[in-house]
Structure formats: structure tokens, C-alpha cells
Design a protein around this motif. Structure first.
Motif, PDB file in Angstrom:
ATOM      1  N   ILE A   2       0.849  -1.186   0.000  1.00  0.00           N
ATOM      2  CA  ILE A   2       0.000   0.000   0.000  1.00  0.00           C
ATOM      3  C   ILE A   2       0.890   1.243   0.000  1.00  0.00           C
ATOM      4  CG2 ILE A   2      -1.777   1.252   1.314  1.00  0.00           C
ATOM      5  CD1 ILE A   2      -2.681  -1.430  -0.049  1.00  0.00           C
ATOM      6  N   PHE A   3       0.525   2.242  -0.811  1.00  0.00           N
ATOM      7  CA  PHE A   3       1.264   3.497  -0.885  1.00  0.00           C
ATOM      8  C   PHE A   3       1.418   4.110   0.497  1.00  0.00           C
ATOM      9  CE2 PHE A   3      -0.331   3.856  -5.350  1.00  0.00           C
ATOM     10  CZ  PHE A   3       0.881   4.089  -5.977  1.00  0.00           C
ATOM     11  N   GLY A   4       2.618   4.576   0.811  1.00  0.00           N
ATOM     12  CA  GLY A   4       2.844   5.283   2.066  1.00  0.00           C
ATOM     13  C   GLY A   4       1.976   6.521   2.167  1.00  0.00           C
ATOM     14  N   GLY A   5       1.764   7.204   1.050  1.00  0.00           N
ATOM     15  CA  GLY A   5       0.923   8.401   1.032  1.00  0.00           C
ATOM     16  C   GLY A   5      -0.521   8.090   1.386  1.00  0.00           C
ATOM     17  N   TRP A   6      -0.996   6.917   0.965  1.00  0.00           N
ATOM     18  CA  TRP A   6      -2.364   6.507   1.325  1.00  0.00           C
ATOM     19  C   TRP A   6      -2.448   6.300   2.832  1.00  0.00           C
ATOM     20  CZ3 TRP A   6      -4.649   2.414   3.791  1.00  0.00           C
ATOM     21  CH2 TRP A   6      -6.041   2.304   3.664  1.00  0.00           C
ATOM     22  N   VAL A   7      -1.441   5.639   3.398  1.00  0.00           N
ATOM     23  CA  VAL A   7      -1.420   5.421   4.847  1.00  0.00           C
ATOM     24  C   VAL A   7      -1.368   6.767   5.565  1.00  0.00           C
ATOM     25  CG1 VAL A   7      -0.137   4.411   6.777  1.00  0.00           C
ATOM     26  CG2 VAL A   7      -0.339   3.143   4.626  1.00  0.00           C
TER      27      VAL A   7
END
Length: 137
Positions: A34-39
Motif C-alpha cells: 500500500i502506498f505510504g501516502g495513502w497510509v
């Protein structure tokens, strides 16, 4: 440190559960994680819950004081976001957020995947900082 918690009774008791979400395939990077930016965006949403409640009005994120990715997040993980107000100033509030994943393949086992500290400021209708009540003991 990788903290694997084997039962739900091992989950954070000093913080409040403020958000639960399951990442989907559209949230993945090229490596399949999962994208770090999404987290980060989910942490910002979770972190905003307690300042919004405490200030009883609009708040804005003014700082990400610390953000640590401890483990990758995977499609199908059940992510639980726990938050605690750690400091309240005149207009600002600092929140600690802990993200715990229950892996799809290991139901009933929990692992801390992210922790962060963010600061929010209460604002009025004109976007100017406004005072907030002190933190109760």
C-alpha cells in the motif's frame, strides 16, 4: 521494534479507536504494498478526530511531527487507528496515532505498522486560530 500482538486484549488501551479501514488493490504501489501516502492520509483523518471533538469545531493539520512506517501494509489488512491527545496548547493540539494491522492471512494476530505524531490548530470561520479548552487530567 516489530510488535506482534496475538490477541485483541493486547491492542492499545491508552488510546481510542477512531478509524478502521481495509486497503484495496487501487491503493497499491508498483511493489504490491500500500502506498505510504495513502497510509499518511488515513493517519491524518484518524488524527483529526480527537482535536475536532476537543475543540468543538474546525481544525487544520499544521505539522506532521513524526511518522514512522514500521511494517508494510498489504491489501486486505484490517487497519485499526488508535489516537490520543498528548498535548493541548492555546490553539493547538498534538495527537499520537498508532496503526495496527490484522493481516488477512493471520486473523487474530495484530502488528503495529505505523506510528505518528501530528499537530492540529483549531480555526474559526475566517480561518484564524481560536482558543481551545485545556486538556482535562
Amino acid at each position: 521494534m516489530n510488535t506482534v500482538r496475538t490477541t485483541s486484549s493486547d491492542l492499545p488501551t491508552d488510546k481510542e479507536l477512531v478509524l478502521r479501514v481495509i486497503p484495496m488493490p487501487a491503493d497499491c504501489n508498483a511493489n504490491g504494498d500500500i502506498f505510504g501516502g495513502w497510509v499518511m492520509s488515513q493517519v491524518d483523518l484518524a488524527g483529526s478526530v480527537l482535536p475536532l471533538r476537543h475543540s468543538r469545531g474546525r481544525t487544520v493539520t499544521v505539522a506532521v511531527n513524526e511518522f514512522i512506517f514500521k511494517q508494510p501494509v498489504r491489501v486486505g489488512d484490517i487497519l485499526s487507528f488508535y489516537a490520543k491527545l498528548t498535548r493541548v496548547g492555546t490553539t493547538s493540539m498534538t495527537v499520537a496515532v498508532e496503526v495496527v494491522a490484522e493481516r488477512l492471512s493471520k486473523q487474530g494476530q495484530f502488528i503495529k505498522v505505523t506510528e505518528a505524531t501530528l499537530t492540529y490548530v483549531a480555526i474559526d470561520e475566517q480561518g484564524q486560530p481560536r482558543k481551545v479548552p485545556p486538556l482535562s487530567a
